[in-house]
Design an enzyme around this catalytic site. Sequence first.
Site, PDB file in Angstrom:
ATOM      1  CG  ASP A  91      54.669  35.336  28.007  1.00  0.00           C
ATOM      2  OD1 ASP A  91      55.823  35.337  28.489  1.00  0.00           O
ATOM      3  OD2 ASP A  91      53.981  34.311  27.887  1.00  0.00           O
TER       4      ASP A  91
ATOM      5  N   GLY B 222      60.592  34.157  30.255  1.00  0.00           N
ATOM      6  CA  GLY B 222      61.259  34.291  28.959  1.00  0.00           C
ATOM      7  C   GLY B 222      61.049  35.716  28.504  1.00  0.00           C
TER       8      GLY B 222
HETATM    9  P1  GDP Z   1      57.941  39.229  28.609  1.00  0.00           P
HETATM   10  O1  GDP Z   1      57.991  37.858  29.190  1.00  0.00           O
HETATM   11  O2  GDP Z   1      56.964  40.100  29.321  1.00  0.00           O
HETATM   12  O3  GDP Z   1      59.283  39.878  28.485  1.00  0.00           O
HETATM   13  O4  GDP Z   1      57.362  39.063  27.120  1.00  0.00           O
HETATM   14  P2  GDP Z   1      57.820  37.948  26.055  1.00  0.00           P
HETATM   15  O5  GDP Z   1      59.160  38.302  25.533  1.00  0.00           O
HETATM   16  O6  GDP Z   1      57.637  36.583  26.582  1.00  0.00           O
HETATM   17  O7  GDP Z   1      56.693  38.127  24.962  1.00  0.00           O
HETATM   18  C1  GDP Z   1      56.474  39.330  24.296  1.00  0.00           C
HETATM   19  C2  GDP Z   1      56.624  39.092  22.781  1.00  0.00           C
HETATM   20  O8  GDP Z   1      56.082  40.173  22.066  1.00  0.00           O
HETATM   21  C3  GDP Z   1      58.070  38.987  22.344  1.00  0.00           C
HETATM   22  O9  GDP Z   1      58.155  38.140  21.233  1.00  0.00           O
HETATM   23  C4  GDP Z   1      58.403  40.431  21.935  1.00  0.00           C
HETATM   24  O10 GDP Z   1      59.438  40.510  20.978  1.00  0.00           O
HETATM   25  C5  GDP Z   1      57.094  40.861  21.333  1.00  0.00           C
HETATM   26  N1  GDP Z   1      56.748  42.273  21.480  1.00  0.00           N
HETATM   27  C6  GDP Z   1      57.005  43.111  22.513  1.00  0.00           C
HETATM   28  N2  GDP Z   1      56.420  44.305  22.312  1.00  0.00           N
HETATM   29  C7  GDP Z   1      55.760  44.215  21.127  1.00  0.00           C
HETATM   30  C8  GDP Z   1      54.921  45.112  20.394  1.00  0.00           C
HETATM   31  O11 GDP Z   1      54.641  46.237  20.796  1.00  0.00           O
HETATM   32  N3  GDP Z   1      54.409  44.633  19.223  1.00  0.00           N
HETATM   33  C9  GDP Z   1      54.655  43.391  18.745  1.00  0.00           C
HETATM   34  N4  GDP Z   1      54.102  43.023  17.602  1.00  0.00           N
HETATM   35  N5  GDP Z   1      55.434  42.532  19.433  1.00  0.00           N
HETATM   36  C10 GDP Z   1      55.969  42.933  20.603  1.00  0.00           C
HETATM   37  P1  IMO Z   2      57.362  35.798  31.823  1.00  0.00           P
HETATM   38  O1  IMO Z   2      58.300  36.378  32.843  1.00  0.00           O
HETATM   39  C1  IMO Z   2      53.821  33.427  30.989  1.00  0.00           C
HETATM   40  C2  IMO Z   2      52.941  30.135  33.723  1.00  0.00           C
HETATM   41  C3  IMO Z   2      53.062  28.724  33.194  1.00  0.00           C
HETATM   42  C4  IMO Z   2      52.020  28.007  34.031  1.00  0.00           C
HETATM   43  C5  IMO Z   2      52.160  28.704  35.391  1.00  0.00           C
HETATM   44  C6  IMO Z   2      53.046  27.977  36.380  1.00  0.00           C
HETATM   45  O2  IMO Z   2      58.030  35.433  30.552  1.00  0.00           O
HETATM   46  O3  IMO Z   2      56.179  36.668  31.645  1.00  0.00           O
HETATM   47  P2  IMO Z   2      55.634  27.519  36.595  1.00  0.00           P
HETATM   48  O4  IMO Z   2      56.660  27.094  35.577  1.00  0.00           O
HETATM   49  O5  IMO Z   2      55.929  28.844  37.202  1.00  0.00           O
HETATM   50  O6  IMO Z   2      55.368  26.455  37.592  1.00  0.00           O
HETATM   51  O7  IMO Z   2      54.274  27.668  35.763  1.00  0.00           O
HETATM   52  O8  IMO Z   2      52.716  29.990  35.114  1.00  0.00           O
HETATM   53  N1  IMO Z   2      54.147  30.969  33.569  1.00  0.00           N
HETATM   54  C7  IMO Z   2      54.259  31.954  32.672  1.00  0.00           C
HETATM   55  N2  IMO Z   2      53.418  32.370  31.701  1.00  0.00           N
HETATM   56  N3  IMO Z   2      54.986  34.083  31.174  1.00  0.00           N
HETATM   57  C8  IMO Z   2      55.823  33.688  32.160  1.00  0.00           C
HETATM   58  O9  IMO Z   2      56.932  34.396  32.489  1.00  0.00           O
HETATM   59  C9  IMO Z   2      55.500  32.558  32.933  1.00  0.00           C
HETATM   60  N4  IMO Z   2      56.103  31.896  33.950  1.00  0.00           N
HETATM   61  C10 IMO Z   2      55.252  30.929  34.344  1.00  0.00           C
HETATM   62  O10 IMO Z   2      52.760  28.671  31.817  1.00  0.00           O
HETATM   63  O11 IMO Z   2      50.743  28.283  33.532  1.00  0.00           O
HETATM   64 MG    MG Z   3      57.776  35.871  28.555  1.00  0.00          MG
END
Ligand code: GDP
Ligand code: IMO
Ligand code: MG
Length: 430
Positions: free
Chosen positions: A19, A46
């Site tokens: 994330d 996600g």
């Molecule tokens: P990913 O899994 O690495 O693609 O990250 P996620 O989408 O799960 O989580 C990142 C969250 O932070 C999302 O809700 C993005 O819209 C938000 N986001 C990304 N870059 C920034 C930033 O520079 N500032 C803020 N405030 N939010 C951000």
């Molecule tokens: P992105 O790509 C954050 C975490 C789960 C759990 C552990 C194992 O959005 O960064 P799993 O479902 O793989 O068996 O879960 O890994 N986890 C993530 N945490 N971002 C993700 O993906 C994750 N994918 C799995 O919360 O702790």
């Molecule tokens: Mg994510």
Amino acid sequence: MTQNSKSKADVLLGLQWGDEGKGKIVDVLTPKYDIVARFQGGPNAGHTLNFDGNKVVLHTIPSGIFRQNTCNVIGNGVIIDPYILIDKEIQSVQHLANVKDNLYISDKAHLILPTHRALDYVNETGRGEQKIGSTLKGIGPAYTDKTARNGLRVGDLLNNQFEKKYFALSQIHKKLIEYQGFKLSEIMIDGLPFIEYEQLWSLAAQKLSTYKITATEFLLNEALDAGKTVLCEGAQGSMLDIEFGSYPFVTSSNTTTSGVCSGLGISPRRIGNVYGLFKAYCTRVGAGPFPTELFDATGEQLRQKGCEFGSTTGRPRRCGWLDLPLLKYACMLNGVTELIMMKTDVLDDFENINICKSYNYNGEQTQQPPFDALDKVTPVYQSLNGWKNSGDTKNISAELQKYIEIIENYVDTKITMISVGPDRTQTINL
Ligand code: GDP
Ligand code: IMO
Ligand code: MG
């Protein structure tokens, strides 16, 4: 041939516990690339993209899908749930992207069966207090079957033996589920009774077989031979890696650069730039050690300001200060060539910001995560004055500049971009 290759594949991945903002930055960088390819993970990911007033969360589809003329590849290292991919994900983005034309899927990518999801639930329930906090998308069981050489692959959908193979494997799963004291008929998946989910899954699997299924390792290598540019998109983060993450609180795939080679069929000699993403602080969703976690009002402030709630599960994310020993470890594992600092704006309101520079463990200071004891270390912090203007794209404050320099010096790698908001436009090139 490979020695004369004209192009190398760049890699973008997360250096923390996922994330970090991978989806956003892949979307930002995509205009520079002909191909964007996912190499591991599955619908546990996600990836959020914000552009032109749209907010989209991708789980399996690469984040290059919204830029016209970009080819998107789901590699062999990814595992696919046809129901989630076809009925949920593609359905939700079809008004914004031409998925059918711009998506290629590896024939060797493994399938997540409905019984994998049921098994994930049964296994997690059985762990009791030791729950991993899995997203319950069937990731662990599907990768287990892959390495146990029982799995079913996307290419099998095109074979008339598929139903037979599916039945045989799901019967094995059924027995495992019953052995652990559960009944498949009583398990709900995504709010649906198992049998209903299985029917929807089967229909989606039929639809999946009409997509562009191919040996994507050839597609990618031929593209590189022709001088085309490729960006490989990681899922999860280095601290969730099956080898080097905080085991057993990890996911079941190689989330580091090595996963690109095995998950796409690209040789190590063809890896170019490695963009390592990290948040200006840390978050983690699910269980497992987190040395700099904050349980106080500051942690809550990070969660609220950073909207730290899971993109896949909606769970509140655990929050804490930036952990430099782990960041350095991740840079080493991945061969990071450029760092990108995300969510810098989230720290805008803080008077003071802490940064962890080492750990106290067994009466000694160390910068290395100790085996099986990351939950027993005490972080040693440097306290800094906060900054107030990360959103100003022209002038970066002296305080933010100092924060950047401390990180760069510690990990010996340059930060080339900072992100100051969720939108495509909110990035600053340094
Ligand atoms: P990913 O899994 O690495 O693609 O990250 P996620 O989408 O799960 O989580 C990142 C969250 O932070 C999302 O809700 C993005 O819209 C938000 N986001 C990304 N870059 C920034 C930033 O520079 N500032 C803020 N405030 N939010 C951000
Ligand atoms: P992105 O790509 C954050 C975490 C789960 C759990 C552990 C194992 O959005 O960064 P799993 O479902 O793989 O068996 O879960 O890994 N986890 C993530 N945490 N971002 C993700 O993906 C994750 N994918 C799995 O919360 O702790
Ligand atoms: Mg994510």
